[in-house]
Scaffold this active site. Structure first.
Site, PDB file in Angstrom:
ATOM      1  N   CYS A 152     -16.315  -9.831   6.054  1.00 30.92           N
ATOM      2  CA  CYS A 152     -15.686  -8.552   5.539  1.00 30.92           C
ATOM      3  C   CYS A 152     -14.248  -8.718   4.697  1.00 30.92           C
ATOM      4  O   CYS A 152     -13.529  -9.589   5.003  1.00 30.92           O
ATOM      5  CB  CYS A 152     -15.034  -7.624   6.547  1.00 30.92           C
ATOM      6  SG  CYS A 152     -16.567  -7.324   7.795  1.00 30.92           S
ATOM      7  N   CYS A 167     -19.320   1.341   8.828  1.00 34.77           N
ATOM      8  CA  CYS A 167     -18.572   0.814   9.740  1.00 34.77           C
ATOM      9  C   CYS A 167     -17.616   1.600  10.245  1.00 34.77           C
ATOM     10  O   CYS A 167     -16.829   1.847   9.186  1.00 34.77           O
ATOM     11  CB  CYS A 167     -18.067  -0.734   9.451  1.00 34.77           C
ATOM     12  SG  CYS A 167     -17.040  -1.524  10.510  1.00 34.77           S
ATOM     13  N   ARG A 197     -17.737  -3.253  18.169  1.00 33.91           N
ATOM     14  CA  ARG A 197     -17.119  -4.267  18.013  1.00 33.91           C
ATOM     15  C   ARG A 197     -15.826  -4.100  18.642  1.00 33.91           C
ATOM     16  O   ARG A 197     -14.702  -3.352  18.419  1.00 33.91           O
ATOM     17  CB  ARG A 197     -16.828  -4.605  16.349  1.00 33.91           C
ATOM     18  CG  ARG A 197     -15.984  -5.726  16.111  1.00 33.91           C
ATOM     19  CD  ARG A 197     -15.963  -5.967  14.688  1.00 33.91           C
ATOM     20  NE  ARG A 197     -17.258  -6.158  14.028  1.00 33.91           N
ATOM     21  CZ  ARG A 197     -17.702  -5.531  13.154  1.00 33.91           C
ATOM     22  NH1 ARG A 197     -17.066  -4.895  12.235  1.00 33.91           N
ATOM     23  NH2 ARG A 197     -19.151  -5.878  12.491  1.00 33.91           N
ATOM     24  N   CYS A 243       1.036  -1.393  -0.105  1.00 35.36           N
ATOM     25  CA  CYS A 243      -0.009   0.181  -0.067  1.00 35.36           C
ATOM     26  C   CYS A 243       1.007   1.333   0.081  1.00 35.36           C
ATOM     27  O   CYS A 243       1.858   1.240   0.746  1.00 35.36           O
ATOM     28  CB  CYS A 243      -0.966   0.011   1.242  1.00 35.36           C
ATOM     29  SG  CYS A 243      -2.056   1.494   1.374  1.00 35.36           S
ATOM     30  N   CYS A 292       0.411   4.914   6.890  1.00 37.20           N
ATOM     31  CA  CYS A 292      -0.402   4.785   8.110  1.00 37.20           C
ATOM     32  C   CYS A 292       0.983   4.054   9.131  1.00 37.20           C
ATOM     33  O   CYS A 292       1.422   2.989   8.843  1.00 37.20           O
ATOM     34  CB  CYS A 292      -1.532   3.949   8.058  1.00 37.20           C
ATOM     35  SG  CYS A 292      -2.504   4.620   6.946  1.00 37.20           S
ATOM     36  N   CYS A 339       0.577   0.355  10.437  1.00 35.31           N
ATOM     37  CA  CYS A 339       0.132  -0.776   9.348  1.00 35.31           C
ATOM     38  C   CYS A 339       1.301  -1.301   8.877  1.00 35.31           C
ATOM     39  O   CYS A 339       2.192  -0.808   8.010  1.00 35.31           O
ATOM     40  CB  CYS A 339      -1.073  -0.086   8.368  1.00 35.31           C
ATOM     41  SG  CYS A 339      -1.470  -1.293   7.359  1.00 35.31           S
ATOM     42  N   CYS A 373     -19.363  -6.980   3.916  1.00 40.38           N
ATOM     43  CA  CYS A 373     -18.465  -5.685   4.247  1.00 40.38           C
ATOM     44  C   CYS A 373     -17.228  -5.479   3.356  1.00 40.38           C
ATOM     45  O   CYS A 373     -16.730  -6.584   3.249  1.00 40.38           O
ATOM     46  CB  CYS A 373     -18.274  -5.626   5.863  1.00 40.38           C
ATOM     47  SG  CYS A 373     -17.273  -4.041   6.229  1.00 40.38           S
TER      48      CYS A 373
END
Length: 332
Positions: A101, A193, A265, A57, A61, A64, A133
């Site tokens: 998801c 979400c 969650r 990616c 972040c 991550c 999702c």
């Protein structure tokens, strides 16, 4: 069922701060009370999260391991074949999950063959009768409409942290980018979400700010994941301290009180919690977990399905029954 607490979208920072800072047991008691007004306290929704495209990616972040610029042990994996994803979904359903998801490590959705394949995956999982999702990064309104027409039930796009602290964690996009995607999802008629991560080095004030943003949206997110930082070796935050579970419980309880209708969650970080600690999280109003084998949003270990089912049994809880499409089916 919904007699005492009213849904509010006009919370002030001071009100949320007051709730957040209550003595812990008082806070948990209030949250448990609200939880029982709005939800069946014996049920926990089991959701399975599969990484359908892993690593590489371009975002930065700090938490991550899938960011291309960090040297982590996560292997880059191209978009999975549609048939493989559907098999994972079937297995998840057999294990008691009612939501599936699919996560792709993209900065944003592009109108290309990969997105066409994701549309096919959404259709396939939807045909299994599961809530489907996706979390695919930034999304235009037109792309959101395509996903909705394919049968997408929910879109995950976490705020991660407060608007003020956001640029300390991510520099490759802005907090407003997050809000825009959430707005596009809403306009398309897909449920939202959205939650965040604690343990990033943020202050209690940042946590309160993030909750304020969520709780003052025109409509609360239907699902609010509360994550503890999963410290991934090779990322800038790898040496952060383990998030204290009582801090997680405080966040869960506050979210439950101010967003009473939402599913809250208990997400990343569960692998480092004891059964006792998870039990307190359920008491404080968490009524959804990610289950499955290794696949989680951060590609970090997760408790297995059999362990989760045993934990629920010990606590006198059960997987939430699938309710989606019941009305339609009864009319056919």
């Amino acid at each position: 069922m919904k007699e005492h607490t009213i849904l509010r979208n006009d919370w002030t920072r001071e009100e949320i701060e007051q709730i957040y800072n209550l003595p812990l047991l008082e806070l948990i008691y209030k949250a448990a009370t609200v939880h029982r007004e709005w939800h069946n306290p014996e049920e926990v929704q089991m959701s399975t999260l599969l990484s359908i495209k892993t690593g590489g990616c371009p975002e930065d972040c700090s938490y991550c391991g899938q960011a291309a610029r960090y040297h982590t042990n996560i292997k880059i994996q191209a978009l999975l074949p549609t048939e493989t994803v559907i098999e994972h979904a079937k297995k998840a359903k057999e294990g008691g999950s009612s939501r599936f998801c699919m996560a792709a490590a993209w900065r944003e959705v592009r109108n290309n063959r990969d997105f066409d394949r994701v549309i096919d995956m959404v259709k396939g999982v939807n045909e299994l009768g599961m809530e489907v999702c996706c979390t695919l990064g930034m999304l235009t309104e037109e792309q959101a409409v395509r996903l909705q027409e394919a049968g997408l039930y929910a879109y995950n796009h976490n705020l991660d942290t407060s608007e003020q602290y956001y640029e300390e964690i991510i520099s490759t996009r802005t907090f407003d980018n997050r809000i825009n995607t959430i707005n596009n999802v809403r306009k398309a008629g897909i449920t939202v979400c959205s939650g965040g991560i604690i343990g990033l080095g943020e202050t209690h004030g940042d946590r309160i700010s993030m909750l304020l943003t969520l709780a003052t949206m025109p409509k609360h997110p239907e699902s609010v994941p509360i994550n503890a930082l999963a410290r991934v070796k090779g990322t800038p935050l790898e040496n952060n301290e383990k998030t204290d579970t009582w801090e997680m419980i405080r966040m869960i309880a506050t979210a439950r009180i101010i967003m009473p209708s939402s599913m809250v969650r208990l997400s990343a970080g569960r692998i480092e919690m004891t059964d006792f600690e998870q039990g307190w999280c359920f008491m404080a109003g968490a009524n959804s977990i990610f289950t499955g084998e290794r696949e989680t949003l951060l590609v970090t270990p997760n408790p297995g399905v059999s362990e989760d089912l045993q934990l629920l049994k010990t606590l006198g809880l059960k997987p939430m029954a699938k309710e989606k499409n019941n009305v339609l089916e009864s009319e056919i």
